[in-house]
Design a protein around this motif. Sequence first.
Motif, PDB file in Angstrom:
ATOM      1  N   ALA A  45      -4.568 -20.551  -9.586  1.00 21.80           N
ATOM      2  CA  ALA A  45      -5.229 -20.325 -10.867  1.00 21.80           C
ATOM      3  C   ALA A  45      -4.635 -19.102 -11.565  1.00 21.80           C
ATOM      4  CB  ALA A  45      -6.721 -20.138 -10.670  1.00 21.80           C
ATOM      5  N   SER A  46      -4.337 -19.251 -12.832  1.00 22.10           N
ATOM      6  CA  SER A  46      -3.805 -18.149 -13.625  1.00 22.10           C
ATOM      7  C   SER A  46      -4.862 -17.664 -14.616  1.00 22.10           C
ATOM      8  CB  SER A  46      -2.535 -18.595 -14.364  1.00 22.10           C
ATOM      9  OG  SER A  46      -2.819 -19.709 -15.177  1.00 22.10           O
ATOM     10  N   PHE A  47      -6.117 -17.829 -14.241  1.00 20.70           N
ATOM     11  CA  PHE A  47      -7.245 -17.487 -15.104  1.00 20.70           C
ATOM     12  C   PHE A  47      -8.460 -17.243 -14.223  1.00 20.70           C
ATOM     13  CE2 PHE A  47      -6.265 -21.994 -14.854  1.00 20.70           C
ATOM     14  CZ  PHE A  47      -7.338 -22.450 -14.106  1.00 20.70           C
ATOM     15  N   ASP A  48      -9.476 -16.607 -14.771  1.00 26.99           N
ATOM     16  CA  ASP A  48     -10.746 -16.467 -14.077  1.00 26.99           C
ATOM     17  C   ASP A  48     -11.444 -17.820 -14.079  1.00 26.99           C
ATOM     18  OD1 ASP A  48     -10.151 -13.796 -13.934  1.00 26.99           O
ATOM     19  OD2 ASP A  48     -11.615 -13.171 -15.435  1.00 26.99           O
ATOM     20  N   THR A  49     -12.266 -18.060 -13.062  1.00 26.56           N
ATOM     21  CA  THR A  49     -12.990 -19.321 -12.944  1.00 26.56           C
ATOM     22  C   THR A  49     -14.462 -19.026 -12.722  1.00 26.56           C
ATOM     23  OG1 THR A  49     -11.066 -20.410 -11.969  1.00 26.56           O
ATOM     24  CG2 THR A  49     -13.206 -21.453 -11.608  1.00 26.56           C
ATOM     25  N   GLY A  50     -15.319 -19.656 -13.514  1.00 25.76           N
ATOM     26  CA  GLY A  50     -16.756 -19.540 -13.322  1.00 25.76           C
ATOM     27  C   GLY A  50     -17.273 -20.780 -12.608  1.00 25.76           C
ATOM     28  N   VAL A  51     -17.998 -20.569 -11.504  1.00 29.37           N
ATOM     29  CA  VAL A  51     -18.606 -21.674 -10.761  1.00 29.37           C
ATOM     30  C   VAL A  51     -20.106 -21.589 -11.009  1.00 29.37           C
ATOM     31  CG1 VAL A  51     -18.907 -22.762  -8.508  1.00 29.37           C
ATOM     32  CG2 VAL A  51     -16.792 -21.493  -9.014  1.00 29.37           C
ATOM     33  N   PHE A  52     -20.620 -22.569 -11.726  1.00 25.22           N
ATOM     34  CA  PHE A  52     -22.028 -22.568 -12.122  1.00 25.22           C
ATOM     35  C   PHE A  52     -22.845 -23.458 -11.195  1.00 25.22           C
ATOM     36  CE2 PHE A  52     -19.769 -21.342 -15.877  1.00 25.22           C
ATOM     37  CZ  PHE A  52     -20.596 -20.402 -16.476  1.00 25.22           C
ATOM     38  N   PHE A  53     -23.997 -22.957 -10.799  1.00 22.28           N
ATOM     39  CA  PHE A  53     -24.938 -23.727 -10.009  1.00 22.28           C
ATOM     40  C   PHE A  53     -26.142 -23.993 -10.901  1.00 22.28           C
ATOM     41  CE2 PHE A  53     -22.250 -21.457  -7.161  1.00 22.28           C
ATOM     42  CZ  PHE A  53     -21.939 -22.413  -6.209  1.00 22.28           C
ATOM     43  N   LEU A  54     -26.291 -25.246 -11.284  1.00 22.54           N
ATOM     44  CA  LEU A  54     -27.347 -25.656 -12.201  1.00 22.54           C
ATOM     45  C   LEU A  54     -28.384 -26.479 -11.455  1.00 22.54           C
ATOM     46  CD1 LEU A  54     -25.055 -26.827 -15.145  1.00 22.54           C
ATOM     47  CD2 LEU A  54     -26.085 -24.572 -14.830  1.00 22.54           C
ATOM     48  N   GLY A  55     -29.627 -26.336 -11.832  1.00 22.52           N
ATOM     49  CA  GLY A  55     -30.677 -27.123 -11.199  1.00 22.52           C
ATOM     50  C   GLY A  55     -32.004 -26.916 -11.889  1.00 22.52           C
ATOM     51  N   ASN A  56     -32.936 -27.781 -11.538  1.00 25.66           N
ATOM     52  CA  ASN A  56     -34.290 -27.666 -12.082  1.00 25.66           C
ATOM     53  C   ASN A  56     -35.091 -26.650 -11.256  1.00 25.66           C
ATOM     54  OD1 ASN A  56     -34.953 -28.998  -9.718  1.00 25.66           O
ATOM     55  ND2 ASN A  56     -35.318 -30.966 -10.724  1.00 25.66           N
ATOM     56  N   GLU A  57     -36.357 -26.525 -11.533  1.00 23.58           N
ATOM     57  CA  GLU A  57     -37.188 -25.531 -10.857  1.00 23.58           C
ATOM     58  C   GLU A  57     -37.254 -25.769  -9.349  1.00 23.58           C
ATOM     59  OE1 GLU A  57     -38.763 -22.058 -10.641  1.00 23.58           O
ATOM     60  OE2 GLU A  57     -38.171 -22.888 -12.561  1.00 23.58           O
ATOM     61  N   ARG A  58     -37.327 -27.020  -8.941  1.00 26.73           N
ATOM     62  CA  ARG A  58     -37.358 -27.337  -7.500  1.00 26.73           C
ATOM     63  C   ARG A  58     -36.042 -26.927  -6.832  1.00 26.73           C
ATOM     64  NH1 ARG A  58     -39.264 -27.144  -2.811  1.00 26.73           N
ATOM     65  NH2 ARG A  58     -38.911 -28.926  -1.484  1.00 26.73           N
ATOM     66  N   ALA A  59     -34.929 -27.205  -7.476  1.00 28.42           N
ATOM     67  CA  ALA A  59     -33.629 -26.805  -6.920  1.00 28.42           C
ATOM     68  C   ALA A  59     -33.550 -25.282  -6.803  1.00 28.42           C
ATOM     69  CB  ALA A  59     -32.494 -27.327  -7.789  1.00 28.42           C
ATOM     70  N   ARG A  60     -34.080 -24.579  -7.786  1.00 18.65           N
ATOM     71  CA  ARG A  60     -34.096 -23.110  -7.750  1.00 18.65           C
ATOM     72  C   ARG A  60     -34.902 -22.625  -6.542  1.00 18.65           C
ATOM     73  NH1 ARG A  60     -32.861 -19.787 -11.796  1.00 18.65           N
ATOM     74  NH2 ARG A  60     -32.979 -21.474 -13.300  1.00 18.65           N
ATOM     75  N   GLU A  61     -36.034 -23.269  -6.269  1.00 17.02           N
ATOM     76  CA  GLU A  61     -36.856 -22.898  -5.113  1.00 17.02           C
ATOM     77  C   GLU A  61     -36.117 -23.149  -3.802  1.00 17.02           C
ATOM     78  OE1 GLU A  61     -40.438 -25.196  -5.417  1.00 17.02           O
ATOM     79  OE2 GLU A  61     -41.023 -24.265  -7.315  1.00 17.02           O
ATOM     80  N   VAL A  62     -35.435 -24.284  -3.704  1.00 20.68           N
ATOM     81  CA  VAL A  62     -34.766 -24.670  -2.464  1.00 20.68           C
ATOM     82  C   VAL A  62     -33.464 -23.901  -2.259  1.00 20.68           C
ATOM     83  CG1 VAL A  62     -33.639 -26.592  -1.261  1.00 20.68           C
ATOM     84  CG2 VAL A  62     -35.818 -26.967  -2.447  1.00 20.68           C
ATOM     85  N   TRP A  63     -32.650 -23.780  -3.303  1.00 23.50           N
ATOM     86  CA  TRP A  63     -31.292 -23.258  -3.165  1.00 23.50           C
ATOM     87  C   TRP A  63     -31.067 -21.864  -3.749  1.00 23.50           C
ATOM     88  CZ3 TRP A  63     -28.825 -25.930   0.242  1.00 23.50           C
ATOM     89  CH2 TRP A  63     -29.094 -27.282   0.387  1.00 23.50           C
ATOM     90  N   GLY A  64     -32.018 -21.375  -4.524  1.00 15.86           N
ATOM     91  CA  GLY A  64     -31.822 -20.120  -5.248  1.00 15.86           C
ATOM     92  C   GLY A  64     -31.421 -18.935  -4.387  1.00 15.86           C
ATOM     93  N   ASP A  65     -32.144 -18.697  -3.297  1.00 15.24           N
ATOM     94  CA  ASP A  65     -31.826 -17.554  -2.441  1.00 15.24           C
ATOM     95  C   ASP A  65     -30.446 -17.702  -1.813  1.00 15.24           C
ATOM     96  OD1 ASP A  65     -34.235 -16.350  -3.014  1.00 15.24           O
ATOM     97  OD2 ASP A  65     -35.229 -17.037  -1.178  1.00 15.24           O
ATOM     98  N   LEU A  66     -30.094 -18.911  -1.416  1.00 17.09           N
ATOM     99  CA  LEU A  66     -28.794 -19.136  -0.784  1.00 17.09           C
ATOM    100  C   LEU A  66     -27.653 -18.855  -1.747  1.00 17.09           C
ATOM    101  CD1 LEU A  66     -26.975 -20.191   1.528  1.00 17.09           C
ATOM    102  CD2 LEU A  66     -27.200 -22.444   0.473  1.00 17.09           C
ATOM    103  N   VAL A  67     -27.675 -19.482  -2.927  1.00 19.13           N
ATOM    104  CA  VAL A  67     -26.532 -19.338  -3.838  1.00 19.13           C
ATOM    105  C   VAL A  67     -26.437 -17.937  -4.434  1.00 19.13           C
ATOM    106  CG1 VAL A  67     -26.431 -21.799  -4.362  1.00 19.13           C
ATOM    107  CG2 VAL A  67     -27.685 -20.280  -5.901  1.00 19.13           C
ATOM    108  N   LYS A  68     -27.481 -17.154  -4.327  1.00 19.37           N
ATOM    109  CA  LYS A  68     -27.442 -15.770  -4.828  1.00 19.37           C
ATOM    110  C   LYS A  68     -27.058 -14.767  -3.742  1.00 19.37           C
ATOM    111  CE  LYS A  68     -30.616 -16.518  -8.589  1.00 19.37           C
ATOM    112  NZ  LYS A  68     -31.724 -15.998  -9.350  1.00 19.37           N
TER     113      LYS A  68
END
Length: 106
Positions: A45-68
């Motif tokens: 990669a010759s540029f910065d890359t943003g990896v976005f984790f998108l989800g609804n409220e339930r996904a935030r509850e399940v995965w939020g702590d992990l992806v942060k």
Amino acid sequence: DETEEYGRLRSSEFCIECVVLDQKRDRHYYAEGTDYRRQRNVRVASFDTGVFFLGNERAREVWGDLVKSSEFERELKVAFASVQEGESATDGLLLSCDDDDANDGG
């Protein structure tokens, strides 16, 4: 430099987290166009890359702590810096493996 689109994604109510891979500090690879289907061509990669984790409220509850977590970010950066079996890459060049060689072990 942030684009308008980046800002909209980052501020979306569905954005759980965004990990930025810095082009200079976090060496990482990508496949261009439909090259990902072949899993043979990669570029540094010759540029910065943003990896976005998108989800609804339930996904935030399940995965939020992990992806942060810093451990998750570290593992994600390691994964993006890895060249998978059958792939190869060098700085600034697109490399592809010959399909016949890959299939016959040579």
